[in-house]
Design a protein around this motif. Structure first.
Motif, PDB file in Angstrom:
ATOM      1  N   CYS A   1       0.857  -1.185   0.000  1.00 50.98           N
ATOM      2  CA  CYS A   1       0.000   0.000   0.000  1.00 50.98           C
ATOM      3  C   CYS A   1       0.900   1.244   0.000  1.00 50.98           C
ATOM      4  O   CYS A   1       1.421   1.644   1.052  1.00 50.98           O
ATOM      5  N   PRO A   2       1.118   1.851  -1.177  1.00 55.57           N
ATOM      6  CA  PRO A   2       2.071   2.984  -1.267  1.00 55.57           C
ATOM      7  C   PRO A   2       1.783   4.090  -0.250  1.00 55.57           C
ATOM      8  O   PRO A   2       2.704   4.704   0.277  1.00 55.57           O
ATOM      9  N   ALA A   3       0.488   4.315   0.053  1.00 53.79           N
ATOM     10  CA  ALA A   3       0.163   5.407   0.980  1.00 53.79           C
ATOM     11  C   ALA A   3       0.826   5.209   2.345  1.00 53.79           C
ATOM     12  O   ALA A   3       1.082   6.178   3.068  1.00 53.79           O
ATOM     13  N   MET A   4       1.125   3.954   2.709  1.00 49.88           N
ATOM     14  CA  MET A   4       1.753   3.704   4.016  1.00 49.88           C
ATOM     15  C   MET A   4       3.223   4.153   4.004  1.00 49.88           C
ATOM     16  O   MET A   4       3.834   4.295   5.050  1.00 49.88           O
ATOM     17  N   MET A   5       3.783   4.333   2.789  1.00 50.03           N
ATOM     18  CA  MET A   5       5.208   4.676   2.712  1.00 50.03           C
ATOM     19  C   MET A   5       5.416   6.179   2.468  1.00 50.03           C
ATOM     20  O   MET A   5       6.426   6.733   2.839  1.00 50.03           O
ATOM     21  N   ASP A   6       4.428   6.837   1.840  1.00 46.74           N
ATOM     22  CA  ASP A   6       4.729   8.170   1.313  1.00 46.74           C
ATOM     23  C   ASP A   6       3.780   9.272   1.751  1.00 46.74           C
ATOM     24  O   ASP A   6       3.712  10.314   1.120  1.00 46.74           O
ATOM     25  N   THR A   7       2.977   9.065   2.790  1.00 46.64           N
ATOM     26  CA  THR A   7       2.065  10.142   3.202  1.00 46.64           C
ATOM     27  C   THR A   7       2.152  10.269   4.715  1.00 46.64           C
ATOM     28  O   THR A   7       3.021   9.669   5.347  1.00 46.64           O
ATOM     29  N   GLU A   8       1.214  11.021   5.300  1.00 50.55           N
ATOM     30  CA  GLU A   8       1.256  11.121   6.771  1.00 50.55           C
ATOM     31  C   GLU A   8       0.943   9.769   7.432  1.00 50.55           C
ATOM     32  O   GLU A   8       1.061   9.643   8.641  1.00 50.55           O
ATOM     33  N   TYR A   9       0.521   8.780   6.633  1.00 52.19           N
ATOM     34  CA  TYR A   9       0.292   7.443   7.206  1.00 52.19           C
ATOM     35  C   TYR A   9       1.611   6.745   7.578  1.00 52.19           C
ATOM     36  O   TYR A   9       1.608   5.762   8.309  1.00 52.19           O
ATOM     37  N   THR A  10       2.732   7.256   7.042  1.00 53.62           N
ATOM     38  CA  THR A  10       4.018   6.572   7.242  1.00 53.62           C
ATOM     39  C   THR A  10       4.344   6.411   8.727  1.00 53.62           C
ATOM     40  O   THR A  10       4.929   5.407   9.142  1.00 53.62           O
ATOM     41  N   LYS A  11       3.913   7.372   9.551  1.00 45.03           N
ATOM     42  CA  LYS A  11       4.236   7.271  10.998  1.00 45.03           C
ATOM     43  C   LYS A  11       3.595   6.027  11.632  1.00 45.03           C
ATOM     44  O   LYS A  11       3.961   5.605  12.723  1.00 45.03           O
ATOM     45  N   LEU A  12       2.579   5.460  10.939  1.00 44.27           N
ATOM     46  CA  LEU A  12       1.891   4.281  11.495  1.00 44.27           C
ATOM     47  C   LEU A  12       2.554   2.974  11.051  1.00 44.27           C
ATOM     48  O   LEU A  12       2.203   1.908  11.542  1.00 44.27           O
ATOM     49  N   TRP A  13       3.506   3.073  10.116  1.00 46.71           N
ATOM     50  CA  TRP A  13       4.057   1.841   9.527  1.00 46.71           C
ATOM     51  C   TRP A  13       4.751   0.972  10.592  1.00 46.71           C
ATOM     52  O   TRP A  13       4.443  -0.211  10.750  1.00 46.71           O
ATOM     53  N   ALA A  14       5.681   1.570  11.347  1.00 47.35           N
ATOM     54  CA  ALA A  14       6.417   0.767  12.345  1.00 47.35           C
ATOM     55  C   ALA A  14       5.492   0.273  13.469  1.00 47.35           C
ATOM     56  O   ALA A  14       5.551  -0.900  13.852  1.00 47.35           O
ATOM     57  N   PRO A  15       4.601   1.134  14.029  1.00 48.37           N
ATOM     58  CA  PRO A  15       3.691   0.611  15.063  1.00 48.37           C
ATOM     59  C   PRO A  15       2.812  -0.544  14.550  1.00 48.37           C
ATOM     60  O   PRO A  15       2.525  -1.493  15.275  1.00 48.37           O
ATOM     61  N   LEU A  16       2.398  -0.467  13.242  1.00 46.03           N
ATOM     62  CA  LEU A  16       1.558  -1.538  12.694  1.00 46.03           C
ATOM     63  C   LEU A  16       2.381  -2.836  12.576  1.00 46.03           C
ATOM     64  O   LEU A  16       1.894  -3.922  12.906  1.00 46.03           O
ATOM     65  N   LEU A  17       3.639  -2.696  12.142  1.00 46.06           N
ATOM     66  CA  LEU A  17       4.511  -3.885  12.051  1.00 46.06           C
ATOM     67  C   LEU A  17       4.719  -4.476  13.450  1.00 46.06           C
ATOM     68  O   LEU A  17       4.673  -5.695  13.650  1.00 46.06           O
ATOM     69  N   GLN A  18       4.921  -3.584  14.427  1.00 42.51           N
ATOM     70  CA  GLN A  18       5.114  -4.063  15.809  1.00 42.51           C
ATOM     71  C   GLN A  18       3.856  -4.824  16.292  1.00 42.51           C
ATOM     72  O   GLN A  18       3.948  -5.861  16.938  1.00 42.51           O
ATOM     73  N   ALA A  19       2.662  -4.281  15.938  1.00 39.06           N
ATOM     74  CA  ALA A  19       1.417  -4.952  16.343  1.00 39.06           C
ATOM     75  C   ALA A  19       1.317  -6.334  15.698  1.00 39.06           C
ATOM     76  O   ALA A  19       0.858  -7.303  16.318  1.00 39.06           O
ATOM     77  N   LEU A  20       1.792  -6.441  14.425  1.00 39.19           N
ATOM     78  CA  LEU A  20       1.730  -7.735  13.737  1.00 39.19           C
ATOM     79  C   LEU A  20       2.681  -8.737  14.396  1.00 39.19           C
ATOM     80  O   LEU A  20       2.327  -9.898  14.628  1.00 39.19           O
TER      81      LEU A  20
END
Length: 971
Positions: A853-872
């Motif tokens: 999902c490109p939006a997870m890498m290049d928008t204000e959503y990026t700050k959620l990428w690491a916490p989401l990986l940690q949750a997984l």
């Protein structure tokens, strides 16, 4: 509905019709009453008919209808419509006590029950003046009114006998005691004085003694949870009077009836119960009174005759001795050998005898006999009480008691041997004695689990039981045959396997016995033996060992259903089910003939279903026939459909409520067996399954959802091409279910099947609306159960349609909504998801969000990428979070009250767990590693830097393990 004469007249006419023996008149009248019961004033009209009608039969019918209406509708259940309006509730509570007290006894009982149903929900908070209103009526001096109050109080307070302790319960009992205990004690004393005043007036005594019995029952309920201070202070008053009543003998109150217990017997029985309660629970406080109660009750036992009317009294009196003799405090009372001999001789042996009344019950009232004898509802029989006393005495005196009884058993068997034809009752008593001596602990599942070491059960089986089982004439001495069968069943866990195997063909031959009790016991014994487990948890008796008797077993079981009196015998039907389950493939050759008999039986019982257990096992047996046969040859499914569909159609057309949920389960099972396509016979039914009326009944919901899932799994393409106009109806069902806290998970089952199986373009136009409905429910009531289901759904959506589609649909509803969902729901709550398939769906879905999902890498959503990986990684490695907030106590679906047939799950129609991802992903951890590797090659350097800056060391360590296992690296 207005309160007017026309409506009263209409209601009276319909009530009259519900009494008709002709179903064509009765059923529509019942349906009409059911259709208007949600209208305001309906209950008030019923009570008006009850009060004003000139015909007694209509008044009673109205009272029964009212009570059943209250039973179905008074409790307010979340998500269910409230059928009784607030003004009606207030009016009912304002008038019902008075109406009950001024009605004849037959109606009084119905209204008294209705008051206790209302009281269970509303008392004391919503009905604070109920108690004072009742206590004030004690002053009336009119015993018709007083007994009405006592009867109502009894039905209100008797639940204290089996409720679990809680602060709420304590405060309610305290409130009752503060208001009720003193007036009850005064009434008790006054009633006893009146008994002396009216000692020669039989009619007055009858009323007064029924009051005393009710007062004694109330005493039991109010003292059950704990010893109240008030009763402890007034123990002298109560116990002295109880003792006097026990020793009282009033010639006027003695009855000539040998069957029916008189008022004197009922009162004394209750007093024995009260004394036993105090002896067991409050022995220290009761100590001063105990010796005189033991003497009085002992004298009662020695002087009371063998007539049936004394059964309750004798059994309660023996239960009192049983509760006393197993308390260490009172051990000294029984130590003397002469006392033990005397108890055995004068109390136990005489009460173990098989009386002519028992013989009559055995022959003419077999159903009640079986319920008492097999299911242990024989609490108030002499035999059961005597058996309990033997067990109680064995606690401290096992040696001496076994010694005394062994002598009795030998002499009884010797008497029998002299002349079996005349003395068979001696052997019956001997078997009963051995059983009660040998049984120390038992469970429903295993029979006796702990036995008296001093009794050789196996030897007794060979010497005395086998003879009766092997007797060539199965119809001779049916009582002894039933005893022998019951012995095998009772001691099945104690007898060696070879003896059980020797018994099996003998039990099969007893299925042909004319005696209902005997062939029922044979069926029950076989069913219990077939459930026993041997080594490595397989059945103790194997299909191979059963092979020589298979044909005879099936033949005899089905023939037994044709014996008069056993056409709906639940034990036989359960044995058929268990035999199918044990024998598996071995039944296949017999199924073509047996299925005809089962469907014929189904057609007959569907006309008037009256035996729920029988019907349940009948459907289980049908499911087993289908399962076992279609496992061997899936093509036979069509022959089952040919046999069953005509009956099913009739059941659905006649709306046989009890059977509809079963029919849906069997149809699901049949449809799931079809390989890919969906037969036209099923498609013809599809529109009918979406009718709202079917979904009104809670019992239909689980099996209907499963059936629709089977339709979607086998025929989604057919539905999309030939029944696309039904898709809104399908989604309407989802919308109804999702709105209910009790059934929202069923709505998600349906939705997940729609997403998984329907061709994507067939539901494109509805997708956004689906998500909007889910958000509305999240805002209005967010429960743990809903959130867990919601997480599984959005991740399934991500797996099926891709992470970009998921992000776009969220953001199309409201900008930045996708980020809010990930941050506020996915990350904090995913740890709560339970179940291997559900966790796998979430793991694969989140992996796609992280890596596709490109939006997870290049928008204000990026700050959620690491916490989401940690949750997984947490979902993979941390224990499941099964905490539930305090304010969420789910109503159990089965707990919804009322008339609705609760859903009864068929064990053998069980659905295999379905994994929508299947073999495409075996290990989600490896998938995560491979997907991160692919992402890092697409944008080199980004992934490692995000990991090193934002992921905690422990999570990073786990991730390194996944990458190594997948033999990939991040670049």
């Amino acid at each position: 509905m207005e309160l007017n004469d026309a409506n009263l007249q209409t209601l009276t006419e319909y009530l009259q019709k519900t009494l008709s023996p002709d179903p064509a008149v009765r059923r529509p009248a019942e349906k009409f009453l059911e259709s208007v019961e949600g209208n305001q004033n309906y209950p008030i009209l019923l009570l008006t008919v009850l009060e004003k009608s000139q015909e007694d039969v209509i008044r009673v019918c109205s009272a029964v209808t009212f009570k059943n209406y209250i039973k179905r509708n008074w409790r307010i259940v979340e998500d269910e419509p409230n059928k009784i309006s607030d003004p009606d509730r207030t009016a009912i509570k304002a008038n019902i006590v008075n109406l009950m007290l001024t009605s004849p006894e037959q109606i009084q009982k119905q209204l008294s029950d209705a008051i206790s149903i209302i009281g269970r929900e509303d008392f004391p908070q919503k009905w604070p003046d109920l108690l004072t209103e009742m206590v004030n009526r004690f002053q009336s001096g009119d015993f018709h009114i007083i007994n009405g109050i006592l009867r109502t109080a009894h039905s209100l307070f008797k639940r204290y006998r089996h409720e679990f302790k809680s602060n709420e319960l304590w405060s309610e009992i305290k409130l009752v005691l503060d208001t009720f205990a003193q007036p009850l004690t005064e009434l008790f004393k006054a009633t006893i004085d009146l008994c002396q005043t009216h000692a020669t007036d039989i009619n007055a005594l009858k009323v007064l003694f029924s009051s005393l019995t009710l007062i004694s029952k109330l005493f039991y309920s109010l003292n059950f949870q704990d010893l109240p201070e008030f009763f402890e202070d007034n123990m002298e008053t109560w116990m002295t009077n109880f003792h006097n009543l026990l020793t009282l003998d009033n010639k006027l109150l003695q009855t000539d009836d040998e069957e029916e217990a008189g008022l004197l017997e009922l009162l004394k029985s209750q007093i024995c119960d009260n004394a036993a309660l105090y002896a067991q629970k409050y022995d220290e406080e009761f100590q001063p009174y105990l010796p005189r109660f033991v003497t009085a009750i002992w004298n009662l036992l020695v002087t009371t005759g063998q007539e049936v009317k004394y059964d309750l009294l004798v059994s309660n009196a023996i239960q009192f001795l049983a509760s006393v003799c197993e308390r260490p405090h009172y051990k000294h009372l029984f130590e003397d050998q002469n006392v033990l001999t005397s108890i055995c001789e004068k109390v136990i042996v005489p009460n173990m005898e098989f009386r002519s009344a028992d013989e009559e019950a055995f022959e003419d009232n077999s159903e009640e006999y079986i319920i008492r004898d097999l299911e242990g509802s024989d609490i108030d029989t002499r035999r059961r009480a005597a058996c309990d006393l033997v067990r109680g005495l064995c606690k401290f005196f096992e040696g001496p008691v076994t010694g005394i009884f062994s002598g009795y058993v030998s002499s009884m068997l010797a008497e029998y041997a002299k002349n079996p034809g005349v003395n068979w009752k001696h052997k019956d008593a001997a078997i009963y004695l051995v059983t009660s001596l040998a049984s120390k602990a038992q469970t429903q599942k295993h029979g006796i689990t702990q036995a008296n070491e001093l009794v050789n059960l196996s030897e007794f089986f060979v010497n005395h039981i086998l003879v009766d089982l092997k007797s060539p004439n199965v119809n001779e001495f049916p009582v002894l045959k039933a005893d022998a069968i019951k012995y095998v069943m009772t001691f099945r866990s104690q007898l060696p396997k070879e003896q059980l195997l020797e018994a099996v063909p003998l039990l099969v031959s007893h299925l042909q016995a004319e005696s209902i009790v005997q062939h029922t016991y044979a069926a029950h014994a076989l069913e219990r033996l077939f459930t026993m487990r041997g080594a490595n948890n397989s059945t103790l008796i194997t299909p191979t060992e059963m092979a020589p008797f298979t044909e005879q077993l099936l033949n005899h079981l089905f023939k037994a259903l044709a014996i008069p009196g056993s056409s709906e015998n639940e034990y036989i039907m359960k044995a058929i089910m268990r035999s199918f389950s044990l024998l598996q493939d071995a039944i296949v050759p017999y199924i073509p003939t047996l299925i005809g008999q089962l469907t014929h039986k189904l057609l007959l019982v569907s006309k008037n279903p009256s035996k729920p257990h029988f019907n349940h096992y009948l459907f289980e047996s049908l499911c087993l026939s289908i399962r076992v046969t279609c496992k061997a040859n899936p093509d036979t499914v069509s022959s089952f459909e040919e046999a069953l569909f005509p009956v099913f159609t009739e059941i659905l057309q006649n709306d046989v409520q009890e059977f509809v949920p079963y029919v849906f389960q069997v149809m699901s099972l049949l449809l799931e067996i079809h390989s890919n396509s969906i037969p036209s016979s099923y498609m013809a039914l599809f529109p009918h399954l979406l009718q709202p009326i079917l979904w009104e009944r809670t019992g239909n919901i689980p099996p209907l959802v499963r059936l629709l899932q089977a339709y979607l799994e086998k025929g989604a393409a057919t539905i999309a091409s030939t029944a696309a106009d039904k898709i809104p109806g399908l989604l309407g069902v989802f919308q109804k279910l999702i709105a209910s806290k009790a059934n929202d998970h069923q709505g998600f089952y349906l939705l997940n099947s729609i997403v998984e199986h329907m061709p994507p373009d067939s539901i494109t136009q509805y997708r956004k609306q689906i998500f909007i409905l889910l958000f509305q429910r999240l805002q209005s009531s967010k429960t743990t159960k809903f959130v867990k289901s919601f997480l599984v759904f959005i991740n399934l959506y991500s797996v099926k349609y891709g992470a970009i589609a998921l992000q776009e649909i969220f953001d199309s509803i409201q900008p930045k909504m996708f980020g809010m969902v990930v941050e506020k729901i996915v990350i904090p709550e995913v740890q709560k998801v339970s179940g291997p398939v559900e966790k796998k769906i979430c793991a694969v879905g989140i992996t796609k969000i992280l890596t596709e999902c490109p939006a997870m890498m290049d928008t204000e959503y990026t700050k959620l990428w690491a916490p989401l990986l940690q949750a997984l990684i947490g979902l993979f490695e941390l224990p499941e979070d099964d905490s539930i907030p305090d304010d969420e106590h789910f109503i159990d679906i089965e707990d919804t009250p009322g008339y609705q047939t609760a859903f009864s799950q068929l064990a053998f129609a069980g659905k295999k767990e379905h994994d929508p991802i299947g073999d495409a992903v075996n290990n989600p951890k490896i998938l995560l590693a491979q997907s991160l590797h692919k992402l890092s090659t697409a944008c080199p350097g980004r992934v490692p830097s995000m990991l090193s800056t934002s992921l905690p060391a422990e999570a990073l360590q786990y991730l390194q393990g996944y990458l190594q296992a997948a033999t990939v690296q991040l670049v």
